[in-house]
Design a protein around this motif. Sequence first.
Motif, PDB file in Angstrom:
ATOM      1  N   LEU A  29       0.823  -1.209   0.000  1.00 25.07           N
ATOM      2  CA  LEU A  29       0.000   0.000   0.000  1.00 25.07           C
ATOM      3  C   LEU A  29       0.857   1.260   0.000  1.00 25.07           C
ATOM      4  CD1 LEU A  29      -2.876  -0.952   2.463  1.00 25.07           C
ATOM      5  CD2 LEU A  29      -3.075  -0.529   0.009  1.00 25.07           C
ATOM      6  N   ARG A  99      -6.765  11.627   9.829  1.00 24.25           N
ATOM      7  CA  ARG A  99      -8.105  11.112  10.095  1.00 24.25           C
ATOM      8  C   ARG A  99      -8.612  11.631  11.448  1.00 24.25           C
ATOM      9  NH1 ARG A  99      -4.957   7.094   8.491  1.00 24.25           N
ATOM     10  NH2 ARG A  99      -5.349   6.058   6.512  1.00 24.25           N
ATOM     11  N   GLY A 149      -7.454  10.238  -0.837  1.00 28.89           N
ATOM     12  CA  GLY A 149      -7.741   8.859  -1.211  1.00 28.89           C
ATOM     13  C   GLY A 149      -6.977   7.870  -0.351  1.00 28.89           C
ATOM     14  N   ALA A 150      -5.713   8.177  -0.049  1.00 30.13           N
ATOM     15  CA  ALA A 150      -4.906   7.296   0.796  1.00 30.13           C
ATOM     16  C   ALA A 150      -5.514   7.191   2.190  1.00 30.13           C
ATOM     17  CB  ALA A 150      -3.480   7.820   0.877  1.00 30.13           C
ATOM     18  N   ARG A 152      -8.634   7.464   2.960  1.00 34.70           N
ATOM     19  CA  ARG A 152      -9.931   6.790   2.936  1.00 34.70           C
ATOM     20  C   ARG A 152      -9.817   5.285   2.699  1.00 34.70           C
ATOM     21  NH1 ARG A 152     -14.027  10.898  -0.394  1.00 34.70           N
ATOM     22  NH2 ARG A 152     -14.058  12.540   1.209  1.00 34.70           N
ATOM     23  N   VAL A 153      -8.832   4.859   1.913  1.00 31.22           N
ATOM     24  CA  VAL A 153      -8.771   3.437   1.536  1.00 31.22           C
ATOM     25  C   VAL A 153      -7.689   2.664   2.270  1.00 31.22           C
ATOM     26  CG1 VAL A 153      -9.673   3.974  -0.750  1.00 31.22           C
ATOM     27  CG2 VAL A 153      -7.210   3.813  -0.421  1.00 31.22           C
ATOM     28  N   THR A 154      -6.880   3.329   3.100  1.00 32.53           N
ATOM     29  CA  THR A 154      -5.836   2.643   3.858  1.00 32.53           C
ATOM     30  C   THR A 154      -5.904   3.073   5.318  1.00 32.53           C
ATOM     31  OG1 THR A 154      -4.023   4.270   3.712  1.00 32.53           O
ATOM     32  CG2 THR A 154      -4.388   2.846   1.799  1.00 32.53           C
ATOM     33  N   THR A 155      -5.153   2.370   6.133  1.00 31.24           N
ATOM     34  CA  THR A 155      -5.032   2.734   7.554  1.00 31.24           C
ATOM     35  C   THR A 155      -3.680   3.368   7.850  1.00 31.24           C
ATOM     36  OG1 THR A 155      -4.219   0.510   8.088  1.00 31.24           O
ATOM     37  CG2 THR A 155      -6.601   0.882   8.260  1.00 31.24           C
TER      38      THR A 155
END
Length: 332
Positions: A29, A99, A149-150, A152-155
């Motif tokens: 990722l 976040r 985007g990073a 939202r789709v990764t932790t």
Amino acid sequence: MFIGHALLAFALAALVADWRGWERREALLVGAIAGAFATIPDIDVTYALVGLLEWQAADGALAASTAFWDASRGVHRSVTHSLVVGAVAAPAFGAFAIRGPHSGRVRLVRSVGAGLLVLLVAVAFLEGGPVAAFVMALFTVSGVLVAIGAARVTTLSASTVVLAALWGLWSHPWGDLATGSPPEWLYPFESTLLSTRVVLHADPTLHLLGAFAIELAAIWLALVTICRLTDRSLPAFVDRRAAVGAAYGVAALAVTPPTLEVSYHFVFSILGVGLLCGAVRDPTSPIRPGLRSRIRSRPSIDSTLEIALTAVTAVTVALAAYAVVYLFAAPA
């Protein structure tokens, strides 16, 4: 080099993360995010679309590509390829990857990040006028979108996104040293660092073949990385039809030797060989025992990987065959 920039950044970031003991999924990722950021500097070619407005269809496809690249020269490899700009933009992009609830601290960090990006656009306007500012604005918006985007789709943490962004942006300019004019490394400051193109060989055709081989090596590194971090055997995914690429050697006898200035016929044809070898399936192939059942069960991964590896192998074989024929059999 558009693809090579992304794949080189992806491969090295993922391999370093794996070496540092990260979970392999997270390593992939962070590599993917670094690769996405590595493509952003080339957003400056968007302005070159204005060159197509001056192109007449009757002039032919070669004239269209010439008009495109001529229009790009004023801004390409300038404001978006700077190491200074990358150092400022990376933490600014990371601010949008934070976040959590929209607390006062988060809003403050994002405001600072937005302020840095606005400052970059303002500096570009003062140094290069509205065109440079337009290109920088596209650059900043693209980076923000990748960061969001990073998140939202990764932790991955915001600090990890900052590091991925910095690596992606800083790795990009080095890939241009053999294929065009060097970037403006320290824009908006003057710099004489590597101010001329790196010449791989005095023969312009061999120089092009060398530059193409560098691009191909970046693709191979990315494919090796994917196989390594997903526990797949790379040779098992290469079909024997890739050997057809050896026939491309005859092109060295039949067509005008390519150079950086006129390379379209070489690039499109050799890539065509690879795509053909990768896409055409041989249902009777004895290679890859047990792989075909896995491809049926996971077509989105194994099947795609087989096509990609077979295609890249075919291009590699074709490049080697062309180089051998050019060196030893092509007329002077």
